[in-house]
Design a protein around this motif. Structure first.
Motif, mmCIF file in Angstrom:
data_model
loop_
_atom_site.group_PDB
_atom_site.id
_atom_site.type_symbol
_atom_site.label_atom_id
_atom_site.label_comp_id
_atom_site.label_asym_id
_atom_site.label_seq_id
_atom_site.Cartn_x
_atom_site.Cartn_y
_atom_site.Cartn_z
ATOM 1 N N PRO A 113 0.823 -1.217 0.000
ATOM 2 C CA PRO A 113 0.000 0.000 0.000
ATOM 3 C C PRO A 113 0.859 1.271 0.000
ATOM 4 O O PRO A 113 0.495 2.261 -0.625
ATOM 5 N N GLU A 114 2.001 1.220 0.666
ATOM 6 C CA GLU A 114 2.902 2.381 0.695
ATOM 7 C C GLU A 114 3.428 2.692 -0.708
ATOM 8 O O GLU A 114 3.438 3.850 -1.133
ATOM 9 N N LEU A 115 3.847 1.669 -1.430
ATOM 10 C CA LEU A 115 4.346 1.868 -2.794
ATOM 11 C C LEU A 115 3.235 2.402 -3.688
ATOM 12 O O LEU A 115 3.427 3.362 -4.431
ATOM 13 N N THR A 116 2.058 1.801 -3.604
ATOM 14 C CA THR A 116 0.921 2.247 -4.417
ATOM 15 C C THR A 116 0.608 3.717 -4.150
ATOM 16 O O THR A 116 0.457 4.507 -5.085
ATOM 17 N N GLY A 117 0.534 4.087 -2.884
ATOM 18 C CA GLY A 117 0.233 5.471 -2.535
ATOM 19 C C GLY A 117 1.296 6.437 -3.036
ATOM 20 O O GLY A 117 0.979 7.513 -3.549
ATOM 21 N N SER A 118 2.554 6.045 -2.907
ATOM 22 C CA SER A 118 3.644 6.914 -3.349
ATOM 23 C C SER A 118 3.634 7.112 -4.861
ATOM 24 O O SER A 118 3.834 8.225 -5.355
ATOM 25 N N VAL A 119 3.408 6.039 -5.601
ATOM 26 C CA VAL A 119 3.353 6.140 -7.060
ATOM 27 C C VAL A 119 2.162 7.001 -7.486
ATOM 28 O O VAL A 119 2.283 7.852 -8.367
ATOM 29 N N GLU A 120 1.021 6.806 -6.828
ATOM 30 C CA GLU A 120 -0.158 7.608 -7.193
ATOM 31 C C GLU A 120 0.022 9.077 -6.847
ATOM 32 O O GLU A 120 -0.471 9.940 -7.556
ATOM 33 N N ARG A 121 0.737 9.386 -5.782
ATOM 34 C CA ARG A 121 1.010 10.795 -5.474
ATOM 35 C C ARG A 121 1.912 11.413 -6.542
ATOM 36 O O ARG A 121 1.762 12.577 -6.893
ATOM 37 N N LEU A 122 2.817 10.619 -7.069
ATOM 38 C CA LEU A 122 3.742 11.109 -8.096
ATOM 39 C C LEU A 122 3.079 11.197 -9.475
ATOM 40 O O LEU A 122 3.226 12.187 -10.184
ATOM 41 N N LEU A 123 2.339 10.152 -9.850
ATOM 42 C CA LEU A 123 1.828 10.050 -11.222
ATOM 43 C C LEU A 123 0.317 10.240 -11.362
ATOM 44 O O LEU A 123 -0.189 10.308 -12.475
ATOM 45 N N GLY A 124 -0.403 10.247 -10.243
ATOM 46 C CA GLY A 124 -1.853 10.412 -10.301
ATOM 47 C C GLY A 124 -2.578 9.143 -9.888
ATOM 48 O O GLY A 124 -2.070 8.031 -10.026
ATOM 49 N N GLU A 125 -3.788 9.348 -9.390
ATOM 50 C CA GLU A 125 -4.610 8.237 -8.921
ATOM 51 C C GLU A 125 -4.903 7.266 -10.067
ATOM 52 O O GLU A 125 -5.180 7.674 -11.195
ATOM 53 N N GLY A 126 -4.794 5.975 -9.767
ATOM 54 C CA GLY A 126 -5.062 4.943 -10.761
ATOM 55 C C GLY A 126 -3.914 4.676 -11.711
ATOM 56 O O GLY A 126 -4.063 3.950 -12.689
ATOM 57 N N SER A 127 -2.742 5.243 -11.415
ATOM 58 C CA SER A 127 -1.614 5.112 -12.331
ATOM 59 C C SER A 127 -0.777 3.858 -12.094
ATOM 60 O O SER A 127 0.171 3.605 -12.828
ATOM 61 N N ILE A 128 -1.134 3.055 -11.087
ATOM 62 C CA ILE A 128 -0.378 1.836 -10.809
ATOM 63 C C ILE A 128 -1.326 0.653 -10.775
ATOM 64 O O ILE A 128 -2.444 0.744 -10.264
ATOM 65 N N ARG A 129 -0.866 -0.436 -11.346
ATOM 66 C CA ARG A 129 -1.621 -1.702 -11.324
ATOM 67 C C ARG A 129 -0.661 -2.824 -10.980
ATOM 68 O O ARG A 129 0.473 -2.854 -11.470
ATOM 69 N N VAL A 130 -1.132 -3.753 -10.163
ATOM 70 C CA VAL A 130 -0.330 -4.926 -9.807
ATOM 71 C C VAL A 130 -1.034 -6.142 -10.358
ATOM 72 O O VAL A 130 -2.220 -6.351 -10.117
ATOM 73 N N LYS A 131 -0.309 -6.912 -11.154
ATOM 74 C CA LYS A 131 -0.883 -8.137 -11.739
ATOM 75 C C LYS A 131 -0.045 -9.324 -11.353
ATOM 76 O O LYS A 131 1.119 -9.243 -11.162
#
Length: 59
Positions: A41-59
């Motif tokens: 969750p920390e990585l997801t939040g950090s990436v979204e703060r940098l690139l915008g909400e919904g900008s990261i997906r984990v598959k």
């Protein structure tokens, strides 16, 4: 921005490869093995703060 993203990814090492998708060019680029990540969750939040909400997906 790419430099900031690489720095961020490097602080979350793990087993999953990291891919970047460039929407304008409709192109996917695999990053180097040094930027493999462990999703959290920390990585997801950090990436979204940098690139915008919904900008990261984990598959």
């Amino acid at each position: 921005m790419l430099t900031s993203l690489k720095r961020l990814l490097a602080t979350h090492p793990g087993p999953l490869p990291t891919l970047l998708f460039y929407e304008r060019e409709r192109r996917t680029v695999a990053l180097s093995d040094e930027l493999r990540v462990k999703p959290s969750p920390e990585l997801t939040g950090s990436v979204e703060r940098l690139l915008g909400e919904g900008s990261i997906r984990v598959k």
